[in-house]
Scaffold this motif. Sequence first.
Motif, short mmCIF file in Angstrom:
data_model
loop_
_atom_site.label_atom_id
_atom_site.label_comp_id
_atom_site.label_asym_id
_atom_site.label_seq_id
_atom_site.Cartn_x
_atom_site.Cartn_y
_atom_site.Cartn_z
N GLN A 16 33.56 34.41 29.74
CA GLN A 16 32.76 35.25 28.85
C GLN A 16 31.98 36.30 29.65
OE1 GLN A 16 30.62 31.95 27.00
NE2 GLN A 16 31.37 32.61 24.99
N ARG A 17 31.38 35.87 30.73
CA ARG A 17 30.59 36.79 31.55
C ARG A 17 31.48 37.86 32.18
NH1 ARG A 17 27.80 33.68 35.87
NH2 ARG A 17 26.31 35.40 35.95
N LEU A 18 32.68 37.46 32.59
CA LEU A 18 33.62 38.42 33.16
C LEU A 18 34.01 39.46 32.11
CD1 LEU A 18 35.45 38.67 35.87
CD2 LEU A 18 37.27 37.91 34.34
N ARG A 19 34.35 38.99 30.90
CA ARG A 19 34.76 39.91 29.83
C ARG A 19 33.66 40.86 29.42
NH1 ARG A 19 37.07 34.69 27.28
NH2 ARG A 19 39.13 34.61 28.29
N GLU A 20 32.43 40.41 29.55
CA GLU A 20 31.29 41.27 29.21
C GLU A 20 30.90 42.18 30.37
OE1 GLU A 20 28.21 38.70 27.77
OE2 GLU A 20 29.44 38.00 26.08
N GLY A 163 44.88 40.74 25.77
CA GLY A 163 44.70 39.43 26.39
C GLY A 163 44.35 39.48 27.86
N LEU A 164 44.47 40.65 28.49
CA LEU A 164 44.10 40.76 29.90
C LEU A 164 42.60 40.94 30.00
CD1 LEU A 164 45.21 40.96 32.83
CD2 LEU A 164 45.16 43.45 32.54
N ASP A 165 41.96 40.18 30.90
CA ASP A 165 40.51 40.22 31.03
C ASP A 165 40.04 41.09 32.18
OD1 ASP A 165 40.03 38.35 28.90
OD2 ASP A 165 40.67 36.75 30.27
N ALA A 166 40.86 41.21 33.23
CA ALA A 166 40.39 41.93 34.41
C ALA A 166 41.57 42.31 35.30
CB ALA A 166 39.40 41.06 35.20
N VAL A 167 41.32 43.30 36.13
CA VAL A 167 42.23 43.61 37.24
C VAL A 167 41.47 43.35 38.53
CG1 VAL A 167 43.72 45.23 36.02
CG2 VAL A 167 41.62 46.07 37.09
N ILE A 208 37.80 46.35 30.31
CA ILE A 208 38.02 45.10 31.03
C ILE A 208 37.28 45.13 32.36
CG2 ILE A 208 40.26 44.71 29.92
CD1 ILE A 208 41.60 45.57 32.54
N ALA A 209 37.15 43.97 32.98
CA ALA A 209 36.46 43.86 34.25
C ALA A 209 37.36 44.34 35.39
CB ALA A 209 36.02 42.42 34.49
N CYS A 210 36.72 44.60 36.52
CA CYS A 210 37.47 45.09 37.69
C CYS A 210 36.85 44.46 38.94
CB CYS A 210 37.37 46.61 37.75
SG CYS A 210 38.40 47.36 39.03
N THR A 229 32.99 45.36 38.91
CA THR A 229 32.10 44.47 38.19
C THR A 229 32.02 43.07 38.80
OG1 THR A 229 33.85 43.82 36.63
CG2 THR A 229 32.47 45.70 36.02
N PHE A 230 32.97 42.71 39.65
CA PHE A 230 32.85 41.45 40.38
C PHE A 230 33.45 41.61 41.76
CE2 PHE A 230 36.84 41.12 38.10
CZ PHE A 230 37.70 40.31 38.84
#
Length: 256
Positions: A16-20, A163-167, A208-210, A229-230
């Motif tokens: 959830q935190r990643l998606r946000e 459905g992809l959350d991050a790269v 999405i997150a990166c 973002t991470f």
Amino acid sequence: MNAQHVRPVGLKTFAQRLRERERLVGYWIGPDGTECAAGPGYDYVGTDGRRGAAHRSSRRAATLTLGARRRSACVVRVPSPDPVAIRTAVDGGARGVIIPMIGSLEEVRAAIRACRRWAAGTRRPGGPAGAESAAVDEQVARILMIDTPGAIAGLEAVCATPGLDAVYVDPAGLSAAFGTRFLGDPATAEILETELARIVGTARRAGIACGVHCPAGDSAAEWLWRGFTFATVSGSTTHPPQAAAAPHAVSLPLAA
């Protein structure tokens, strides 16, 4: 993340935190070092199934240790887009899966389906680490590594895949796709910087997150400031596992 940046149990999940697009900091372990990395309160701890150093049994032990400590989510980089490897990681309790070596959009879609239970995906119900609930589908972050010419060329379409959350990128690995002869090669430095900025911007526009792989805490802070973002500090692959608990590795300033 710092000594006070410890998420109380029972709040938002890692996915959830990643998606946000919260700013998150993780630590990357080799075949050893899970106990050291599990304590300080990193947002996640990554373990590698792509290279031979981390055997499947050690990845399983890392997943169980992190699950028991309940301070950091376990993120597993699988060897390839092979759905069997992805399902094995999720069934084993991973709360994030990094999928490298994508060659086509169909492989992206198949990898995402492998993280989900039937009928939305191809993973069977059950699993030895509590993966029996349908709710677990949304507790697993689906992260695609941009490390092939195909993923680079099709970046916009990849980031728009449902459905992809991050790269996720490793600048050293990404540079190899541009013919870099050595880390920091001036012949490819400009194109690498351009592509990293493009990846950040494309992910942001797609919502999405990166994420980025970093050699140390100071570079993690810099990459977060530049729009990622991470960030994952490359831990016991570059220095002893004890460094996971050292102040210079834990006190990572987040960008304003």
